[in-house]
Write an enzyme that holds these catalytic residues in place. Structure first.
Site, short mmCIF file in Angstrom:
data_model
loop_
_atom_site.label_atom_id
_atom_site.label_comp_id
_atom_site.label_asym_id
_atom_site.label_seq_id
_atom_site.Cartn_x
_atom_site.Cartn_y
_atom_site.Cartn_z
N SER A 8 -44.61 56.50 -11.21
CA SER A 8 -44.06 55.35 -10.48
C SER A 8 -43.60 54.35 -11.53
O SER A 8 -44.07 54.36 -12.67
CB SER A 8 -45.09 54.74 -9.53
OG SER A 8 -46.29 54.40 -10.20
N GLU A 10 -42.29 50.20 -12.35
CA GLU A 10 -42.30 48.81 -11.91
C GLU A 10 -41.10 48.04 -12.47
O GLU A 10 -40.79 48.14 -13.66
CB GLU A 10 -43.60 48.14 -12.38
CG GLU A 10 -43.69 46.66 -12.02
CD GLU A 10 -45.01 46.05 -12.44
OE1 GLU A 10 -46.06 46.60 -12.01
OE2 GLU A 10 -45.01 45.08 -13.22
N ARG A 99 -53.75 38.93 -6.59
CA ARG A 99 -53.99 37.50 -6.46
C ARG A 99 -52.78 36.73 -6.96
O ARG A 99 -52.31 35.79 -6.33
CB ARG A 99 -55.23 37.08 -7.26
CG ARG A 99 -55.58 35.60 -7.08
CD ARG A 99 -56.50 35.07 -8.15
NE ARG A 99 -55.81 34.96 -9.44
CZ ARG A 99 -56.34 34.41 -10.52
NH1 ARG A 99 -57.59 33.95 -10.48
NH2 ARG A 99 -55.67 34.34 -11.65
N GLY A 100 -52.30 37.10 -8.13
CA GLY A 100 -51.20 36.37 -8.75
C GLY A 100 -51.72 35.34 -9.74
O GLY A 100 -52.89 34.95 -9.71
N ASP A 101 -50.83 34.90 -10.61
CA ASP A 101 -51.20 33.90 -11.61
C ASP A 101 -51.16 32.51 -11.01
O ASP A 101 -50.27 32.19 -10.21
CB ASP A 101 -50.25 33.97 -12.80
CG ASP A 101 -50.32 35.32 -13.52
OD1 ASP A 101 -51.43 35.88 -13.59
OD2 ASP A 101 -49.27 35.80 -13.99
N ALA A 115 -58.00 38.36 -4.65
CA ALA A 115 -57.22 39.46 -4.11
C ALA A 115 -57.96 40.21 -3.00
O ALA A 115 -57.33 40.70 -2.06
CB ALA A 115 -56.83 40.44 -5.22
N HIS A 141 -60.51 41.49 -16.90
CA HIS A 141 -59.63 40.36 -16.60
C HIS A 141 -59.98 39.18 -17.52
O HIS A 141 -61.17 38.88 -17.73
CB HIS A 141 -59.79 39.95 -15.13
CG HIS A 141 -58.71 39.04 -14.65
ND1 HIS A 141 -58.69 37.70 -14.96
CD2 HIS A 141 -57.61 39.29 -13.89
CE1 HIS A 141 -57.62 37.15 -14.40
NE2 HIS A 141 -56.94 38.09 -13.76
N LYS A 157 -62.41 44.59 -4.07
CA LYS A 157 -61.05 44.87 -3.61
C LYS A 157 -60.96 46.25 -2.95
O LYS A 157 -60.29 46.43 -1.93
CB LYS A 157 -60.06 44.77 -4.78
CG LYS A 157 -59.88 43.36 -5.30
CD LYS A 157 -58.77 43.25 -6.33
CE LYS A 157 -59.15 43.78 -7.67
NZ LYS A 157 -58.13 43.43 -8.71
N GLN A 204 -42.72 40.46 -28.26
CA GLN A 204 -42.86 40.46 -26.80
C GLN A 204 -44.20 41.06 -26.38
O GLN A 204 -44.90 40.50 -25.53
CB GLN A 204 -41.70 41.25 -26.20
CG GLN A 204 -41.69 41.36 -24.68
CD GLN A 204 -40.62 42.33 -24.22
OE1 GLN A 204 -40.60 43.50 -24.65
NE2 GLN A 204 -39.72 41.86 -23.38
N PHE A 208 -47.24 39.21 -24.27
CA PHE A 208 -47.79 39.75 -23.03
C PHE A 208 -49.29 39.98 -23.15
O PHE A 208 -50.07 39.65 -22.25
CB PHE A 208 -47.13 41.09 -22.68
CG PHE A 208 -45.71 41.00 -22.20
CD1 PHE A 208 -45.15 39.80 -21.80
CD2 PHE A 208 -44.91 42.14 -22.15
CE1 PHE A 208 -43.84 39.72 -21.35
CE2 PHE A 208 -43.60 42.08 -21.71
CZ PHE A 208 -43.06 40.87 -21.31
N HIS A 258 -48.19 54.94 -13.97
CA HIS A 258 -47.33 53.84 -13.52
C HIS A 258 -46.75 53.15 -14.75
O HIS A 258 -47.50 52.63 -15.58
CB HIS A 258 -48.16 52.86 -12.69
CG HIS A 258 -47.37 51.72 -12.11
ND1 HIS A 258 -46.57 51.88 -10.99
CD2 HIS A 258 -47.26 50.43 -12.48
CE1 HIS A 258 -46.02 50.71 -10.69
NE2 HIS A 258 -46.41 49.81 -11.59
#
Length: 275
Positions: A8, A10, A99-101, A115, A141, A157, A204, A208, A258
């Site tokens: 998959s 993204e 959840r997102g930042d 989440a 995390h 989750k 980069q 990240f 992924h």
């Protein structure tokens, strides 16, 4: 190509007409690998959400599996409900649920703090309509209080109704295998799919990794730094490194991967063909 492996890919939603055209070309290239689905990331702003949906519906119209990301931070239940209804109406069957930042300076997290709360809400609203992917962090995390607490958060989750998980990228395979083993010991049976980040450029990647807590092992960091501005050599080396990681994952029984594409296809194509 190993035909027993499911891939998959993204993407992020492009901001320009040119970006959309480029992404179509990228999808056409990656479609040659018969991916299980393409996913599209999601931002907190209204225009970003619209671009996510636009990209997802275009992917679906091309005949591919499409999975929008949906993050709950700064969102109300009504906003998420409307989004779920819109995706259901369009026949979308898979979501990457995050959840997102938290945006800098954000005062309120919205109606959802974690989440697992979003996963529970989606299941309550839509039953089994969606296949729900959640995030996993083999190197834990960056906001987790401890490794154990992060594992407990991950299990919450899954227990809330997630079907499978996609990991943050990693270059230390032991971290992935140990995370999977620890999760299984806690009773997690859902698949934990490794997330793969090709190496495009060192600056980069370092940026990240600093944000998400993914470790670049010292040997790899020093090799990448040594290439300096020689991007072609760095990328050729990166292809070999990531191909080796993927080959070892496959040899250990992994059958799904992924890829974080950054809306590029060439390097990923090289990696998959080498496999």
């Amino acid at each position: 190509m190993n035909n027993n492996i499911s891939y998959s890919f993204e993407f992020f939603p492009p901001k320009t007409v040119e970006g959309m055209a480029n992404l179509r070309n990228v999808r056409n290239e990656l479609a040659a690998f018969s991916p299980e689905f393409f996913s599209v990331t999601f931002g907190a702003g209204g225009s970003t959400r619209d671009r996510t949906m636009e990209s997802v519906l275009e992917i679906q119209a091309e005949g591919h599996g499409a999975a929008p990301h949906i993050s709950c931070i700064s969102s109300s239940k009504e906003e998420i409900r409307e989004l779920l209804q819109a995706y259901q109406a369009k026949g979308i069957k898979r979501l990457v649920t995050l959840r997102g930042d938290i945006p800098s300076g954000e005062v309120s997290a919205g109606d959802f703090k974690y989440a697992n709360e979003l996963v529970s809400f989606i299941r309550a609203e839509t039953g089994d309509w969606f296949h729900l992917e959640v995030a996993a962090y083999p190197e834990f995390h960056p906001e987790a209080g401890s490794a154990q607490k992060d594992l407990e958060n991950f299990k919450r989750k899954i227990d809330a109704g997630a079907d499978s998980a996609i990991t943050q990228y990693f270059y230390n395979m032991d971290a992935y295998f140990r995370f999977v083993e620890a999760a299984q010991k806690m009773g997690v049976t859902a698949p934990i799919i490794p997330g793969i980040m090709p190496i495009y450029n060192y600056t980069q990647l370092a940026r990240f990794s600093n944000v998400c807590g993914a470790e670049i092992p010292r040997w790899l960091r020093l090799r990448l730094e040594a290439y300096g501005d020689d991007l072609a050599s760095l990328r050729a080396f990166g292809v070999d490194v990531v191909t080796d990681i993927c080959a070892k994952l496959i040899a250990s029984g992994v059958d799904k991967m992924h890829f974080y594409t950054l809306n590029q296809a060439g390097i990923i194509g090289q990696i998959i063909r080498q496999l």
